[in-house]
Design an enzyme around this catalytic site. Sequence first.
Site, PDB file in Angstrom:
ATOM      1  N   ARG A 156       1.114  -1.160  -0.045  1.00  0.00           N
ATOM      2  CA  ARG A 156      -0.224  -0.142   0.301  1.00  0.00           C
ATOM      3  C   ARG A 156       1.361   1.056  -0.334  1.00  0.00           C
ATOM      4  NH1 ARG A 156      -2.102  -3.413   3.621  1.00  0.00           N
ATOM      5  NH2 ARG A 156      -4.637  -3.705   3.415  1.00  0.00           N
ATOM      6  N   ILE A 157       1.635   1.524   1.247  1.00  0.00           N
ATOM      7  CA  ILE A 157       2.226   2.249   1.235  1.00  0.00           C
ATOM      8  C   ILE A 157       3.419   3.074  -0.299  1.00  0.00           C
ATOM      9  CG2 ILE A 157       4.697   3.874   2.725  1.00  0.00           C
ATOM     10  CD1 ILE A 157       2.878   2.771   5.099  1.00  0.00           C
ATOM     11  N   ASP A 176       9.488  -6.323  -5.691  1.00  0.00           N
ATOM     12  CA  ASP A 176       8.627  -7.296  -4.916  1.00  0.00           C
ATOM     13  C   ASP A 176       8.684  -8.741  -5.702  1.00  0.00           C
ATOM     14  OD1 ASP A 176       7.277  -7.993  -3.380  1.00  0.00           O
ATOM     15  OD2 ASP A 176       6.096  -6.312  -3.122  1.00  0.00           O
ATOM     16  N   ALA A 236      11.144   2.364   6.518  1.00  0.00           N
ATOM     17  CA  ALA A 236      10.758   1.381   7.283  1.00  0.00           C
ATOM     18  C   ALA A 236      10.337   0.569   8.483  1.00  0.00           C
ATOM     19  CB  ALA A 236      10.863  -0.266   6.329  1.00  0.00           C
ATOM     20  N   ARG A 237      11.849  -0.443   8.278  1.00  0.00           N
ATOM     21  CA  ARG A 237      11.774  -0.378  10.115  1.00  0.00           C
ATOM     22  C   ARG A 237      13.701  -0.375  10.372  1.00  0.00           C
ATOM     23  NH1 ARG A 237       7.945   0.248  11.925  1.00  0.00           N
ATOM     24  NH2 ARG A 237       6.450  -1.007  13.080  1.00  0.00           N
ATOM     25  N   ASP A 261      14.328   7.572   8.576  1.00  0.00           N
ATOM     26  CA  ASP A 261      13.427   7.792   9.664  1.00  0.00           C
ATOM     27  C   ASP A 261      13.486   6.814  10.649  1.00  0.00           C
ATOM     28  OD1 ASP A 261      10.558   9.392  10.832  1.00  0.00           O
ATOM     29  OD2 ASP A 261       9.764   7.304  10.524  1.00  0.00           O
ATOM     30  N   GLU A 266      16.906   2.158  18.437  1.00  0.00           N
ATOM     31  CA  GLU A 266      15.964   3.634  18.627  1.00  0.00           C
ATOM     32  C   GLU A 266      15.877   3.931  20.433  1.00  0.00           C
ATOM     33  OE1 GLU A 266      12.730   4.001  16.131  1.00  0.00           O
ATOM     34  OE2 GLU A 266      13.334   3.118  14.373  1.00  0.00           O
ATOM     35  N   HIS A 285      11.745   8.611  13.389  1.00  0.00           N
ATOM     36  CA  HIS A 285      10.567   7.318  14.073  1.00  0.00           C
ATOM     37  C   HIS A 285       9.154   8.825  13.478  1.00  0.00           C
ATOM     38  CE1 HIS A 285       9.362   3.028  13.816  1.00  0.00           C
ATOM     39  NE2 HIS A 285       8.407   3.242  12.917  1.00  0.00           N
TER      40      HIS A 285
END
Length: 319
Positions: A156-157, A176, A236-237, A261, A266, A285
């Site tokens: 989606r993103i 993907d 993302a992560r 981000d 973190e 984040h």
Amino acid sequence: MTFKILLTDYEFEHLKYEEEIFQESGLDINFIKAKCKTEEEVMEQAKGVDAILNQYAPISRRVIESLENTKIISRYGVGVNTIDLDAAKEKGITVANVPDYGMEEVSNHALALLLSSARKVTLLNKEVKKGNWDFKVCVPIHRFNEQTVGVLGFGRIPRRFIEKVKPLGFKTAAYDPFVSAADMAAVGVQKMDLDEIIGKADYLSIHVPLIDDTYHMINEERLKQMKSNAVIINTARGPIIDEKALSYALEKGIIVGAALDVTENEPVSIDSPLLTMDNVIITPHSAWYSEEAMVELRQKAARNIVQVLKGEKTPYALT
């Protein structure tokens, strides 16, 4: 019948959105609010609960195997790396997330990081505030239509991100393994394999989940495959990128920049070399955040629980 719902942990000032959903459900609910940080604390608080609402506290296999009556674990957010999905599936517990609450926000933030990197806005702002009124500090900058934005993931993103990038003139490509070339071509995106997109992207935007296969997906070897003018964008992560390898690549000019981000740990360590680099942008984040997204996230996470406790299916079930 009274249903016990455990909120393992939270960082919100109030819980009115969750409480409103529970009150409107018509169910008799005992809402238990905790501040768990460890497996042991979760296990102690989760005794006999029917549902768990989770933010960051670990819901490991050990925790899940200790659960007696739990029917659903609902997580605030998209990622479910705090929860052992295999253990939950074996136990017959539904795990649900909220995959669509921040679609606009994260895609917008990725776009902002892209544009700031492409036009070197952060660097120029810093130099002007130091008294250096000189465009040459940002040399070189290239036209968008001469550059390729590569995207890892096509959910989606990233699809929404590409929709926003394309009108600016960038060429777009995506990796993907679960999406066909035909599906990508239908929206004007070129499908590439991982090595190809890493080697051709001027900007590589990461939008894959953190799982075993994506941990340190961007490592020393893959960084060396990238173009020397490439910029990595990650909303993302953090652990998808080997941060030590990234710092080295940026220091040695193997790639030209990064806009992050998320970081491996973190908050980012104050000793991280990334904090001293002018070619790195870091935000805390915050890509997911807007006032509207915050409310949507909390309402949907609570609604997942109500639906399952009522014997219904939630559209966001992962197990």
